[in-house]
Design a protein around this motif. Sequence first.
Motif, PDB file in Angstrom:
ATOM      1  N   SER A 160      -8.994   6.111  -4.406  1.00  0.00           N
ATOM      2  CA  SER A 160      -7.572   6.447  -4.320  1.00  0.00           C
ATOM      3  C   SER A 160      -6.724   5.183  -4.319  1.00  0.00           C
ATOM      4  N   GLN A 161      -5.438   5.346  -4.584  1.00  0.00           N
ATOM      5  CA  GLN A 161      -4.535   4.199  -4.523  1.00  0.00           C
ATOM      6  C   GLN A 161      -4.474   3.630  -3.114  1.00  0.00           C
ATOM      7  N   GLU A 162      -4.535   4.518  -2.105  1.00  0.00           N
ATOM      8  CA  GLU A 162      -4.471   4.052  -0.718  1.00  0.00           C
ATOM      9  C   GLU A 162      -5.649   3.133  -0.394  1.00  0.00           C
TER      10      GLU A 162
ATOM     11  N   GLY B 208      -5.434  -0.958   0.261  1.00  0.00           N
ATOM     12  CA  GLY B 208      -5.924  -1.510   1.516  1.00  0.00           C
ATOM     13  C   GLY B 208      -6.910  -2.639   1.302  1.00  0.00           C
TER      14      GLY B 208
ATOM     15  N   THR C  87       0.533  -2.671  -0.243  1.00  0.00           N
ATOM     16  CA  THR C  87       0.955  -1.305   0.067  1.00  0.00           C
ATOM     17  C   THR C  87       0.625  -0.386  -1.094  1.00  0.00           C
ATOM     18  N   THR C  88       0.541   0.891  -0.803  1.00  0.00           N
ATOM     19  CA  THR C  88       0.305   1.877  -1.861  1.00  0.00           C
ATOM     20  C   THR C  88       1.459   1.875  -2.856  1.00  0.00           C
ATOM     21  N   ASP C  89       2.669   1.674  -2.360  1.00  0.00           N
ATOM     22  CA  ASP C  89       3.835   1.631  -3.253  1.00  0.00           C
ATOM     23  C   ASP C  89       3.718   0.462  -4.233  1.00  0.00           C
TER      24      ASP C  89
ATOM     25  N   SER D 128       1.100   1.366  -6.867  1.00  0.00           N
ATOM     26  CA  SER D 128       1.623   2.374  -7.784  1.00  0.00           C
ATOM     27  C   SER D 128       2.551   1.745  -8.810  1.00  0.00           C
TER      28      SER D 128
END
Length: 405
Positions: free
Chosen positions: A21-23, A27, A32-34, A37
Amino acid sequence: MTQHLTIGERVAWYRRRRGMSQEVLAGLVGRTTDWLSKAENNRIELDRLSVIRTLADALDVSLGDLLAEPTLMEWSNESGRRTVPALREALMDYRLLTPLLRATAGDGEPPALADLRADVGAVWDAYQDSRYGFAARQLPLLLADALLAARSYSGTDREEAHALLAMTYQGAAMVLGKLGENELAWIAADRGLTAAQQSGSDVITGSLFRSVTHCLLSTGRFETAVDLVNDAAGVLQPGLGQASPAYLSVYGTLFLTGSMAAARAEDRATAQTFLREAEETAGRLGADANHMWTAFGPTNVAIHRVATAGELGDMQIAAEVGQQLDTSGLPTERRVRHNLEVARALSAWNRTDEALAMVLEAEQIAPEQVRHHYMSRELVLGWVRGTRGRPSRSVADLAERLRVV
């Protein structure tokens, strides 16, 4: 498979292949996930190799995978239709593994050293002229000749033959590195360093240290490259007292390569230390020169100040200082590489028209180099992706010539 994707899009492609996942990926790289993205959707430019290397490590892929390297070499009148595969066959000849497997008869007469010297010079001149097709075509036969000479001659002629063999391997490593064939480049650099140590020449050995450092850079081993520069400098420093111009050029260029390694490792202090050492050496040399095909001198030091600024994220400095440099007296390869660095910095500041002009100028000078460099491909692809509606005719035509769309 991912040739027409941006680096950010390749990150997303490999992330999905890993089932991540992006999360999770964000990490792992401390972001950050933002941020991730935006990077995957081309709203943030991934223009620093230190960041790209961190993403590659987290995804368990090579740096070249995210840069879409190697790229296909286009056939031309100079390259013929046997290019990198022929060079790969020459480098992976099993008879090179040990003297026990080498042919003892039927090799023919070794080439005259004067002829071999001229042929090595022609390949290196082609490299500096960014004529990679010509160099790739000549190198397999040149390697065979240089190997035969190294096996056949004795005494001081044998030492010169090994020096020429080392420079042939280094030429192969440099050309292959430009084409993104980093594993093959490592084989060539490793063989070249072995030959250099049999040449009895500290200048040749120093030249091959630079080549090995380039290979480490190309594979994302930035910290190891910094260590190598420090170790190699320790080997070369005792000879600085009575150093020839060639010796000074090899020594100074080693620190220029090291400055890029330190910048990509985000070690600003070491990058500056290496640049100061190179600047002092250029001062001893006195002017720009091209001993041992290094293009070393004050201007090349200035070029690396711009390049390291870009790698460290100081894009405004890279853009402002880079545009002021006169590189017209340097070999083609150096001039074009500088243009791409300045274009990257200008693009980061949304000065796209100026950046495009720099890339187009570089392409006019050396189309092969621009075609194969990840930075030019990524810039152009980013401009295509970032344009609402159709990109300008200049950008679209350039993208088609670079085969990125």
